[in-house]
Design a protein around this motif. Structure first.
Motif, PDB file in Angstrom:
ATOM      1  N   VAL A 274       0.857  -1.346   0.005  1.00 16.13           N
ATOM      2  CA  VAL A 274       0.071   0.145  -0.051  1.00 16.13           C
ATOM      3  C   VAL A 274       0.985   1.270   0.058  1.00 16.13           C
ATOM      4  N   MET A 275       1.739   1.287   0.794  1.00 16.33           N
ATOM      5  CA  MET A 275       2.410   2.614   1.392  1.00 16.33           C
ATOM      6  C   MET A 275       3.577   2.853   0.132  1.00 16.33           C
ATOM      7  N   GLU A 276       4.152   1.885  -0.420  1.00 15.51           N
ATOM      8  CA  GLU A 276       5.002   1.907  -1.483  1.00 15.51           C
ATOM      9  C   GLU A 276       4.711   1.580  -2.867  1.00 15.51           C
ATOM     10  N   ARG A 277       3.539   1.289  -2.921  1.00 13.84           N
ATOM     11  CA  ARG A 277       2.720   0.807  -4.316  1.00 13.84           C
ATOM     12  C   ARG A 277       3.483  -0.416  -5.064  1.00 13.84           C
ATOM     13  N   ARG A 278       3.631  -1.072  -4.474  1.00 15.08           N
ATOM     14  CA  ARG A 278       4.460  -2.251  -5.045  1.00 15.08           C
ATOM     15  C   ARG A 278       3.388  -3.383  -4.975  1.00 15.08           C
ATOM     16  N   PRO A 279       3.513  -4.686  -5.816  1.00 19.73           N
ATOM     17  CA  PRO A 279       2.601  -5.632  -6.036  1.00 19.73           C
ATOM     18  C   PRO A 279       2.558  -6.237  -4.616  1.00 19.73           C
ATOM     19  N   MET A 280       1.361  -6.795  -4.306  1.00 23.25           N
ATOM     20  CA  MET A 280       1.128  -7.478  -2.997  1.00 23.25           C
ATOM     21  C   MET A 280       1.859  -8.763  -3.091  1.00 23.25           C
ATOM     22  N   LEU A 281       2.179  -9.102  -1.757  1.00 24.02           N
ATOM     23  CA  LEU A 281       2.822 -10.491  -1.674  1.00 24.02           C
ATOM     24  C   LEU A 281       1.825 -11.537  -1.841  1.00 24.02           C
TER      25      LEU A 281
END
Length: 333
Positions: A274-281
């Motif tokens: 969410v905070m770093e707008r990365r793909p979710m685990l």
């Protein structure tokens, strides 16, 4: 001018003055010179009964039906969306997927950040109602000088005590304010039904569960006394490990702690996504050998939760439904 012509000149002058005076009287009485009457208020405005909302920061009086609402928390945006109330302004830094239609909406002004809203933009939006939570509470005084401001008294640190009731109560308060009480009751009843359905599914099950927040490879645990306490209290989920009092971001734990707690069910909330707008685990990308030794992992009962619902919101009708769906996944499979 000779003496004999003076009476005629005087008569002509008097006639001209009379004509000019008549024109002036006619103009003064004509519609063009009349100021337009004040705009009539709508029937809803005329019939609006003043409402006083008491909250932790004070008492807020709403004496007219709000037309321009600024919501400074995504939970509040979700409430307005559920009630079909237009949003004049909101922060657009972290908009969850279920409210995505507001992100690029030209008629919804960007109020800056959730934690640090731009007060100049709020003022420029000309709101007649502002909705906030504890995340914006330090701005309450300034916001109240702009427009009536209501604080949503939800506890993000400990949700075990009446969390769902607090959400329903706020929903009904907004229903009263916007004259949508019947709709608010239906939405509240729908939420009640979802909670009861989940509780019926979970209450007699022996499985234990652990809720962990992932943050750049580190983990925090959320037990009964935490922001996710209602999952244990209201839904009946059994905790895998007694946890100390947790702060807003949980109790820091190690992978060894998770392995030793050995939960039957593991809920993973990926804050980093969410905070770093990365793909979710997911099961493939979470390469942690100790977690893979837990009963939850071996039995395929690791739930990668909807992080936007769990972390960005978690205190509104729609987000709560999504969380309940995540919780019950582990019991249905």
């Amino acid at each position: 001018m000779t003496q004999t012509h003076r009476p005629w000149a005087l008569a002509l002058m008097l006639a001209a003055m009379a004509a000019l005076q008549g024109c002036g009287q006619e103009d003064a009485g004509s519609p063009k010179a009349t100021a337009p009457p004040p705009a009539a208020s709508s029937p809803a405005q005329q019939a609006y009964a003043s409402i006083t909302v008491h909250h932790k920061l004070g008492a807020t009086v709403i004496d007219k039906l709000p037309q321009r609402v600024v919501a400074l928390d995504m939970n509040e945006v979700d409430f307005l969306d559920e009630l079909g109330v237009p949003v004049a302004g909101m922060p657009k830094d972290f908009v969850p997927h279920f409210l995505a239609k507001y992100k690029d909406a030209a008629d919804v002004q960007d109020m800056g950040a959730i934690v640090q809203p731009n007060l100049e933009r709020v003022h420029a939006a000309r709101p007649d109602l502002i909705l906030i939570t504890s995340l914006q509470a330090n701005h309450y005084k300034e916001l109240s000088q702009i427009a009536p401001t209501i604080h949503f008294d939800v506890d993000y640190r400990d949700s075990q005590a009446n969390h769902i009731e607090v959400i329903q109560d706020h929903l009904m308060t907004l229903g009263r304010i916007f004259q949508k009480e019947d709709l608010a009751r239906r939405k509240s009843a729908e939420l009640d039904a979802r909670v009861q359905e989940a509780r019926s599914l979970i209450q007699d099950r022996p499985e234990t569960a652990l809720i962990v927040l992932h943050n750049n490879g580190a983990f925090s645990s959320f037990g009964v006394q935490s922001r996710y306490g209602f999952i244990f209290k209201a839904l009946g989920v059994k905790p895998a490990s007694p946890s100390a009092e947790a702060g807003l971001h949980g109790q820091p734990i190690s992978s060894e702690f998770i392995q030793q707690a050995n939960p039957d069910i593991l809920y993973v909330v990926d804050r980093t996504a969410v905070m770093e707008r990365r793909p979710m685990l997911d099961a493939e990308t979470l390469s942690n050998p100790l977690l893979r030794q837990t009963s939850a992992w071996r039995n395929g009962r690791v739930v990668f939760a909807d992080a936007e619902a769990w972390y960005v919101t978690a205190a509104s009708v729609n987000s709560l439904k999504l969380m309940i769906d995540d919780v019950t996944k582990a019991y249905r499979n």
